[in-house]
Design an enzyme around this catalytic site. Structure first.
Site, PDB file in Angstrom:
ATOM      1  N   GLU A  46      -2.670  -9.085   3.557  1.00 67.74           N
ATOM      2  CA  GLU A  46      -2.881  -9.599   4.921  1.00 67.74           C
ATOM      3  C   GLU A  46      -4.364  -9.575   5.304  1.00 67.74           C
ATOM      4  O   GLU A  46      -4.728 -10.046   6.385  1.00 67.74           O
ATOM      5  CB  GLU A  46      -2.059  -8.780   5.929  1.00 67.74           C
ATOM      6  CG  GLU A  46      -2.641  -7.447   6.348  1.00 67.74           C
ATOM      7  CD  GLU A  46      -2.571  -6.367   5.284  1.00 67.74           C
ATOM      8  OE1 GLU A  46      -2.046  -6.632   4.181  1.00 67.74           O
ATOM      9  OE2 GLU A  46      -3.072  -5.249   5.527  1.00 67.74           O
ATOM     10  N   HIS A 105      -4.204  -5.067   0.112  1.00 70.32           N
ATOM     11  CA  HIS A 105      -3.741  -5.586   1.408  1.00 70.32           C
ATOM     12  C   HIS A 105      -3.801  -7.111   1.435  1.00 70.32           C
ATOM     13  O   HIS A 105      -4.851  -7.675   1.763  1.00 70.32           O
ATOM     14  CB  HIS A 105      -4.579  -4.999   2.549  1.00 70.32           C
ATOM     15  CG  HIS A 105      -4.196  -3.588   2.862  1.00 70.32           C
ATOM     16  ND1 HIS A 105      -3.205  -3.274   3.771  1.00 70.32           N
ATOM     17  CD2 HIS A 105      -4.617  -2.420   2.357  1.00 70.32           C
ATOM     18  CE1 HIS A 105      -3.059  -1.968   3.831  1.00 70.32           C
ATOM     19  NE2 HIS A 105      -3.899  -1.425   2.977  1.00 70.32           N
ATOM     20  N   CYS A 117       0.821  -1.216   0.000  1.00 69.50           N
ATOM     21  CA  CYS A 117       0.000   0.000   0.000  1.00 69.50           C
ATOM     22  C   CYS A 117       0.858   1.271   0.000  1.00 69.50           C
ATOM     23  O   CYS A 117       1.462   1.573  -1.014  1.00 69.50           O
ATOM     24  CB  CYS A 117      -1.028  -0.034   1.112  1.00 69.50           C
ATOM     25  SG  CYS A 117      -2.520   0.815   0.596  1.00 69.50           S
TER      26      CYS A 117
HETATM   27  N1  LIG Z   1      -3.385   1.817   3.257  1.00 67.58           N
HETATM   28  C1  LIG Z   1      -2.412   2.605   2.868  1.00 67.58           C
HETATM   29  O1  LIG Z   1      -1.218   2.317   3.077  1.00 67.58           O
HETATM   30  C2  LIG Z   1      -2.802   3.916   2.225  1.00 67.58           C
HETATM   31  C3  LIG Z   1      -1.692   4.558   1.420  1.00 67.58           C
HETATM   32  C4  LIG Z   1      -1.933   6.026   1.134  1.00 67.58           C
HETATM   33  N2  LIG Z   1      -2.055   6.779   2.343  1.00 67.58           N
HETATM   34  C5  LIG Z   1      -3.152   6.201   0.264  1.00 67.58           C
HETATM   35  O2  LIG Z   1      -4.184   6.624   0.732  1.00 67.58           O
HETATM   36  O3  LIG Z   1      -3.112   5.894  -0.911  1.00 67.58           O
END
Ligand SMILES: NC(=O)CC[C@H](N)C(=O)O
Length: 362
Positions: free
Chosen positions: A331, A329, A244
């Site tokens: 996980e 994600h 992410c």
């Molecule tokens: N879940 C995250 O790591 C979000 C990554 C980043 N802050 C975004 O909004 O794209």
């Protein structure tokens, strides 16, 4: 009203629109970027996911709180959201693991909660106009203020610590990680050394790591200046994985660009195609930025995953170096576990590299 004193309240958006509801929490005011998430369950994981720091979260599922709060699903020590907007609050949680109500937990941490909102109309507005800043308040004349806090400093660990494992040494850069990511990496055997968001190359080299990991986290990836510099140092030297925000940081360190999406992807049923295996996964996601496809140097970097709803980049891999990352994600927590094999894949790559450098030395 069963859950104590509540009063008329509002969510006011940057464009002047106002959504009415009931302020059911003790705290009656909060500012943030207003985002919606479509997960039908998983509110406990979402409110404690540090990636949501600085944001007012709108749940599109209409009944929230019905299974309470348990001791297993926390993704960090406390909620990081700036406010919570829901259609209907259930004040009688029923679940064998439930230890307290959602509202009592949010009240403990002073998070404002606006219930009774037409979240469908609100979500449509955010989809059409894009994410906006907003305020939860009891006074619709209040102005929206802007939070200037350093989100990474707020959510990252203050000091380094270790989660021991029998396998290779992993330098884990905590940009506001979810606990589940640490758990998954540890369960495949990594000996994890967690570093703060601003760790330097010298800090990390003190443990002479076998690999580097960059976590999820809040805000604009371009603000993660320390982590981008650190990643540049390690690309080509050690295997690197990012999830992410970590994925976005790797892309920036490789010379790609990131862009803000109109309303992002937040939910537990985002479809992703793995272009290497031609398999589709249903994934958990929470992001408002994405790696810009046109900025990717295709001679050097392969796009490995795309989102099947809008075609945006969901994963990249360096063609010659052990560097790869995903936007979704794997996980889960909350959400489907279709893609957890990425942690084993990372371990395999790290072991190949470790053996290779061992035999080069002997
Ligand atoms: N879940 C995250 O790591 C979000 C990554 C980043 N802050 C975004 O909004 O794209």
């Amino acid at each position: 009203m069963k859950w104590g004193f509540s009063m008329k309240g509002y969510l006011k958006l940057e464009d002047g629109s106002i959504f009415e509801g009931k302020l059911i929490s003790k705290n009656k005011k909060g500012y943030g970027e207003v985002v919606f998430t479509t997960g039908m369950t998983g509110y406990q994981e979402a409110i404690t996911d540090p990636s949501y720091a600085g944001q007012i979260v709108v749940m599109t599922y209409p009944l929230i709180g019905n299974y309470g709060i348990n001791k297993y699903d926390f993704q960090s020590e406390k909620p990081h959201i700036r406010g919570f907007v829901i259609r209907e609050y259930c004040d009688k949680p029923s679940n064998f693991q439930s230890e307290k109500s959602l509202l009592s937990y949010l009240d403990e941490h002073n998070i404002p909660v606006l219930s009774g909102v037409d979240t469908r109309a609100l979500t449509k507005k955010l989809r059409e106009n894009g994410t906006m800043r907003g305020i939860i308040t009891s006074n619709a004349d209040d102005n929206i203020e802007f939070d200037q806090t350093n989100l990474l400093e707020e959510v990252s660990t203050k000091r380094s610590y270790r989660i021991a494992g029998i396998g290779p040494k992993l330098a884990f850069i905590d940009l506001g990680t979810k606990k589940s990511i640490l758990k998954m990496l540890n369960s495949v055997g990594f000996d994890i050394y967690v570093f703060p968001y601003n760790a330097s190359y010298d800090d990390v080299m003190q443990i002479n790591p076998d690999a580097i990991f960059l976590s999820n986290g809040p805000g604009d990836p371009k603000d993660a200046v320390y982590a981008i510099e650190l990643t540049k140092h390690f690309i080509g030297i050690k295997p690197v994985l990012g999830i992410c925000l970590g994925h976005q940081i790797i892309a920036l360190a490789l010379g790609c660009n990131t862009v803000k999406m109109k309303f992002g992807h937040r939910g537990a049923n985002q479809p992703v195609k793995d272009l290497l295996t031609n398999k589709d996964y249903i994934t958990s996601q929470n992001h408002g930025y994405a790696v810009e496809e046109e900025s990717i140097d295709k001679d050097k970097i392969t796009v490995t995953h795309i989102n099947l709803n809008d075609g945006t980049v969901e994963g990249i891999m360096h063609k010659f170096l052990p560097v790869f990352s995903v936007q979704y994600h794997p996980e889960a927590c909350p959400g489907p576990r279709d893609s957890t094999d990425i942690f084993d894949k990372f371990m395999d790559i790290v072991m190949v590299y470790k053996r290779r450098s061992y035999f080069a030395e002997v």
